[in-house]
Design an enzyme around this catalytic site. Structure first.
Site, PDB file in Angstrom:
ATOM      1  N   GLY A  21       1.096  42.733   9.952  1.00  0.00           N
ATOM      2  CA  GLY A  21       1.659  43.239   8.711  1.00  0.00           C
ATOM      3  C   GLY A  21       2.586  44.387   8.990  1.00  0.00           C
ATOM      4  O   GLY A  21       2.979  44.632  10.134  1.00  0.00           O
ATOM      5  N   GLY A  22       2.949  45.110   7.945  1.00  0.00           N
ATOM      6  CA  GLY A  22       3.924  46.178   8.076  1.00  0.00           C
ATOM      7  C   GLY A  22       3.469  47.294   8.980  1.00  0.00           C
ATOM      8  O   GLY A  22       4.288  48.043   9.512  1.00  0.00           O
ATOM      9  N   MET A  23       2.138  47.472   9.165  1.00  0.00           N
ATOM     10  CA  MET A  23       1.661  48.577   9.982  1.00  0.00           C
ATOM     11  C   MET A  23       1.366  48.157  11.416  1.00  0.00           C
ATOM     12  O   MET A  23       0.910  48.961  12.226  1.00  0.00           O
ATOM     13  CB  MET A  23       0.409  49.188   9.363  1.00  0.00           C
ATOM     14  CG  MET A  23      -0.804  48.268   9.356  1.00  0.00           C
ATOM     15  SD  MET A  23      -2.299  49.073   8.764  1.00  0.00           S
ATOM     16  CE  MET A  23      -2.615  50.206  10.109  1.00  0.00           C
ATOM     17  N   GLY A  24       1.607  46.923  11.782  1.00  0.00           N
ATOM     18  CA  GLY A  24       1.327  46.491  13.149  1.00  0.00           C
ATOM     19  C   GLY A  24       0.517  45.214  13.160  1.00  0.00           C
ATOM     20  O   GLY A  24       0.637  44.387  12.266  1.00  0.00           O
ATOM     21  N   VAL A  26      -3.399  43.193  13.946  1.00  0.00           N
ATOM     22  CA  VAL A  26      -4.832  43.419  13.832  1.00  0.00           C
ATOM     23  C   VAL A  26      -5.561  42.403  14.699  1.00  0.00           C
ATOM     24  O   VAL A  26      -5.178  41.228  14.768  1.00  0.00           O
ATOM     25  CB  VAL A  26      -5.307  43.345  12.364  1.00  0.00           C
ATOM     26  CG1 VAL A  26      -5.035  41.997  11.747  1.00  0.00           C
ATOM     27  CG2 VAL A  26      -6.791  43.677  12.250  1.00  0.00           C
ATOM     28  N   LYS A  41      -6.605  47.853  14.433  1.00  0.00           N
ATOM     29  CA  LYS A  41      -5.295  47.760  13.796  1.00  0.00           C
ATOM     30  C   LYS A  41      -4.315  48.610  14.601  1.00  0.00           C
ATOM     31  O   LYS A  41      -4.335  49.839  14.546  1.00  0.00           O
ATOM     32  CB  LYS A  41      -5.360  48.229  12.343  1.00  0.00           C
ATOM     33  CG  LYS A  41      -6.268  47.331  11.513  1.00  0.00           C
ATOM     34  CD  LYS A  41      -6.183  47.642  10.033  1.00  0.00           C
ATOM     35  CE  LYS A  41      -7.026  46.637   9.243  1.00  0.00           C
ATOM     36  NZ  LYS A  41      -6.943  46.852   7.796  1.00  0.00           N
ATOM     37  N   ASP A 134      -1.891  50.959  -2.384  1.00  0.00           N
ATOM     38  CA  ASP A 134      -1.447  49.617  -2.024  1.00  0.00           C
ATOM     39  C   ASP A 134      -2.537  48.594  -2.346  1.00  0.00           C
ATOM     40  O   ASP A 134      -2.797  47.677  -1.573  1.00  0.00           O
ATOM     41  CB  ASP A 134      -1.085  49.556  -0.538  1.00  0.00           C
ATOM     42  CG  ASP A 134      -0.301  48.288  -0.191  1.00  0.00           C
ATOM     43  OD1 ASP A 134       0.477  47.820  -1.037  1.00  0.00           O
ATOM     44  OD2 ASP A 134      -0.486  47.764   0.921  1.00  0.00           O
TER      45      ASP A 134
END
Length: 601
Positions: A21-24, A26, A41, A134
């Site tokens: 996803g947008g944060m990296g 998992v 994550k 979010d």
């Protein structure tokens, strides 16, 4: 950096990839130190290259790690190895809510328990000053046992230093690789943004409440509340359009519909202000969905109403919502099973409504109901089939009960009296200066009462009698008619009461709170009357033949939420008294009746 199974990051052995996803990315990993599986994550490489941003993220992560709640996936730690940084998270098995919704709309009995658990998670976080920013179905896991876990709490803020956080291109959501596209991530995030987020403004807890409403709507309908072909269309719908309310299933109760409307108000100043309001509604949704018994009646003038309720006394019922030992437990914690019962009164034990004041009361422990009969009071223990008759009381009106539940107060003509709840001769407290308009009993034995005498408002007297003190006087200069229906708040230092308008239009009555020591009062709610405090932290009051509830801060003596309807078809007398009583344990008893016939007028 991408890991393959068998690779290690500190003490964590990578088992498999779970998503991105947008944060990296998992991964499912094995904590070789503690012998448990976790979710790792990994964070974008830009974090390691920006010491200030990384330090800020670590500080935020420590704050989030302090959250410990059964419906929030916990942060275990922060791992850094070379250029790779990762959050160590609780691994939650099961599908996320977006997968469940993709199979179709959820039935009411499935959706509401999930919604309640989400609301509990938000409530716990908001109490710690943490906002999700979010919230959406992809961030909500539903385990096989029905337990809900909200993921990525507060990570949108931790990932971004810009105002508004949770930007569409930097969502902490982790999406299955098979389902993830760049456009999908952006649209999926934008569809749950609040209007203030869509406009790039700061977020607060009301932004989470908006997202909660969007998620609940999607669960009930199987469709997004705000959709479009691209991000501009989606954000435009969020800012300008309304959801398709007609898509809600017919079995969704009115209070839940009202909750949805109140969560999705675009002006956050008018939106539900506290998630505890949602908890209150969802706690009671199952019982509120069922119809209440009522006396059918056409709209009548006040004199005709008197005749109808008296002549039909054998058909009138007292309705109660039973929960545990009481009648209606209005708590913010896990509720016991809610059961409805109807206490039917007839013949010699008939309820006789006198048309102007409340005719029913309940003991503080919720074990006994006291109601008005023909020149008598009747005490009905909820574990008994027949009531006990208290006779020889004259013409009792406007009943109320002592804090210890052992005595019943009432008016008899121009006298204020009390009698033991087990029976016996009545005792005179004081004479009064007009027809009664309610009374209440404080823990220290002080009584406050009201009459329709124009020169006085609320008056105070000791149980033993003596001097009567005037606490308030209606102010015609402020459009006030009179002050009536006092109800002590816990502790006895403040009380609720109703201010009627000088015009006599009771649709414009107001509920106020009085500081007894200073004798100053503040208006809390306009358009309602006869309020009661409920131990869950709410006020319930009558308006338009319904019972409404609103969150209330007992310490600050302030309303903090948006009023929501909780019971339809509640009798309201032509003088504006709601035939409702609330016990100290949260139990509630009411007299059902036609809303049209009992409307404030």
């Amino acid at each position: 950096m991408t890991f393959i199974p068998g690779a290690r990051l500190g003490p964590y052995e990578i088992l498999s990839a779970l998503g991105a996803g947008g944060m990296g990315e998992v991964y499912r990993a094995r904590d070789t130190t503690l012998g448990r599986d976790v979710a790792l994550k990994t964070l974008p490489a830009s974090f390691a290259a920006d010491p200030e941003r990384l330090a800020r993220f670590e500080r935020e992560a420590k704050t989030l790690a302090a959250l410990n709640h059964p419906h929030i996936a916990q942060i275990y730690g922060f791992e850094r190895s070379g250029d790779t940084c990762a959050l160590v998270m609780e691994l939650v098995e099961g599908d996320d809510l977006s997968v469940r919704i993709a199979r179709g709309a959820l039935a009411l009995d499935e959706a509401l328990p999930i919604a309640r658990q989400i609301a509990e998670a938000l409530d716990a976080a908001h109490e710690q000053g943490i906002i999700h920013r979010d919230l959406k179905p992809a961030n909500i896991k539903v385990r096989a046992d029905g337990v809900v876990k909200v993921l990525d709490f507060g990570l949108a803020k931790a990932l971004d230093t810009r105002p508004g956080s949770a930007t569409a291109d930097n969502s902490p959501t982790i999406t299955s690789p098979a389902r993830m596209t760049g456009v999908g991530v952006i649209l999926g995030t934008a569809a749950y943004m609040s209007p203030e987020q869509a406009k790039g403004r700061e977020t607060d807890r009301r932004s989470d409440i908006w997202a909660f409403g969007v998620v609940l709507y999607e669960m009930l309908t199987g469709r997004r509340a705000f959709d479009g072909e691209d991000m501009a269309e989606v954000l435009g719908a969020v800012v300008r359009l309304e959801p398709s309310w007609e898509a809600l299933p017919a079995d969704v109760p009115l209070p839940v519909r009202t909750l949805l409307h109140s969560c999705l108000v675009k002006d956050r100043g008018r939106r539900v202000a506290d998630i505890s309001t949602a908890l209150f509604v969802l706690d009671k949704a199952a019982s509120l969905a069922a119809p209440t018994a009522a006396v059918a009646a056409e709209p009548l003038s006040p004199p005709a109403l008197w005749r109808r309720t008296t002549q039909g006394a054998a058909l009138v019922t007292i309705g109660a919502l039973l929960s545990g030992a009481g009648v209606w437990s209005l708590t913010r914690h896990e509720p016991p099973a809610v059961v409805r019962t109807m206490v039917t009164t007839s013949d010699s034990s008939a309820l006789e409504q006198q048309g102007s004041d409340r005719d029913v009361a309940i003991t503080p422990d919720g074990s006994r109901i006291v109601y008005r009969g023909s020149n008598q009071l009747l005490v009905r223990a909820l574990n008994q089939l027949e009531p006990q008759v208290l006779s020889g009381l004259g013409a009792p009106r406007a009943v109320f009960i002592s804090p210890d539940g052992q005595r019943v107060g009432f008016f008899d003509g121009a006298a204020l009296k009390h009698v033991a709840i087990t029976g016996g001769p009545p005792a005179l407290i004081t004479t009064v200066d007009g027809p009664p308009r309610g009374a209440t009993w404080s823990p220290d034995g002080t009584l406050v009462f009201a009459t329709d005498a124009p020169a006085t408002g609320l008056q105070r007297v000791a149980l033993a009698g003596g001097e009567v003190t005037v606490l308030t006087r209606a102010d015609p200069g402020r459009g006030e008619g009179d002050h009536r229906w006092p109800e002590f708040l816990p502790g006895g230092e403040a009380l609720l009461f109703t201010i009627t308008p000088g015009s006599g239009d009771l649709d414009n009555a107001a509920i106020a709170v009085l500081d007894v020591a200073s004798r100053t009062y503040t208006v809390l709610v306009r358009g309602g009357s006869h309020a009661h405090y409920v131990p869950s932290g709410h006020l319930v009051y009558g308006s338009g033949g319904r019972l409404w509830a609103v969150a209330f801060d007992l310490r600050r003596l302030e309303v903090v939420g948006t009023p929501l309807p909780v019971l339809d078809d509640v009798t309201t007398t032509f003088l504006g008294a709601a035939n409702v009583a609330v016990a100290g344990n949260g139990s509630l008893v009411y007299v059902p009746g036609g809303a049209g016939a009992q409307r404030l007028s």
